[in-house]
Design a protein around this motif. Sequence first.
Motif, PDB file in Angstrom:
ATOM      1  N   THR A  16      45.706  37.287  48.635  1.00 51.51           N
ATOM      2  CA  THR A  16      44.244  37.097  48.542  1.00 51.51           C
ATOM      3  C   THR A  16      44.218  35.497  48.607  1.00 51.51           C
ATOM      4  OG1 THR A  16      44.253  36.853  46.149  1.00 51.51           O
ATOM      5  CG2 THR A  16      43.903  39.171  47.325  1.00 51.51           C
ATOM      6  N   VAL A  41      38.535  36.710  46.714  1.00 50.63           N
ATOM      7  CA  VAL A  41      38.412  37.041  45.179  1.00 50.63           C
ATOM      8  C   VAL A  41      37.858  35.961  44.638  1.00 50.63           C
ATOM      9  CG1 VAL A  41      40.289  38.689  45.478  1.00 50.63           C
ATOM     10  CG2 VAL A  41      40.452  36.209  44.735  1.00 50.63           C
ATOM     11  N   SER A  45      40.127  37.202  40.032  1.00 52.82           N
ATOM     12  CA  SER A  45      40.734  38.153  40.954  1.00 52.82           C
ATOM     13  C   SER A  45      39.953  39.372  41.552  1.00 52.82           C
ATOM     14  CB  SER A  45      41.854  38.840  40.455  1.00 52.82           C
ATOM     15  OG  SER A  45      42.699  37.626  40.284  1.00 52.82           O
ATOM     16  N   ARG A 117      39.634  44.349  40.796  1.00 52.60           N
ATOM     17  CA  ARG A 117      40.512  43.604  41.148  1.00 52.60           C
ATOM     18  C   ARG A 117      41.424  44.148  42.269  1.00 52.60           C
ATOM     19  NH1 ARG A 117      40.102  42.571  35.439  1.00 52.60           N
ATOM     20  NH2 ARG A 117      39.737  40.616  34.914  1.00 52.60           N
TER      21      ARG A 117
END
Length: 271
Positions: A16, A41, A45, A117
Amino acid sequence: MSGASTTYLTKKPVVTIIQDVSVWDAVWIMAQRGFRRLPVVDEDSRLVGIITATDLVRRLSSVSSADGVSEALNHRVADVMTREVAYVSMDQRLLDAVRMMVDRRVGGVPVVNGEGRVRGIVTERDVVHVFTDKICGVKVSDLMTKEVVTAEPSMRIIDALKLMVESGFRRLPIVEDGNLVGMATVMDMIRLLAANRSKPSRTVWEALSKDIIEIATPNVVTVRGNRDVGEAAELMMEFRIGALPVLNGGKLIGIITERDFFKLLKPIIHK
């Protein structure tokens, strides 16, 4: 396996990127890790967007000078990412992810937990791997894209980039005198940008002005049109590639991609 949840895909690594870092950082991560899409993110997250190699190439498609390179890439990821992300939860079935990819016409969907998340990602390659036994019984020539957009070896990289954006394809077979001599992809362009990451905009522009053949893959894995699509799928998995030029008598007659295989999954998807 097709009826299983997406949870098992959370065991594979997912990369990410934070929304406040620069687009150049996204370029670097894609090039280093070999991923053409990065879930974006926040500091906790949680999924807030997604950025793809195609997004970055599209930003460069209108560039016509060194100053344009700076304008296109000197932004935060948050400024250029797609905010309305197609995603699935960990308790949804893999088929739900496939339907989402088909409906939203995307090549991958993040997998999130109950707090939003990111815990994984489902890609076209994952789908081909899971449904390998369903990808068979049809000739490559019946499933391939027949109207192939190609480039000449001397086409400038920036012009090839624009051609990709205009045509909606991530790959360009390079053809000279009717013969396939290479294949250029959006990831080739991402790697070129990453190699020039710390250099002045003028140097980046000069790199984009070179011939496309300089960054293309020369030894292209191909398949014949009369072969079963199962053979094409096996070649893609073996060489970890997403498309194969299709040849007949040594001449390019089409291209088949991972997404083309989804056509064979319609009976399963729409159950």
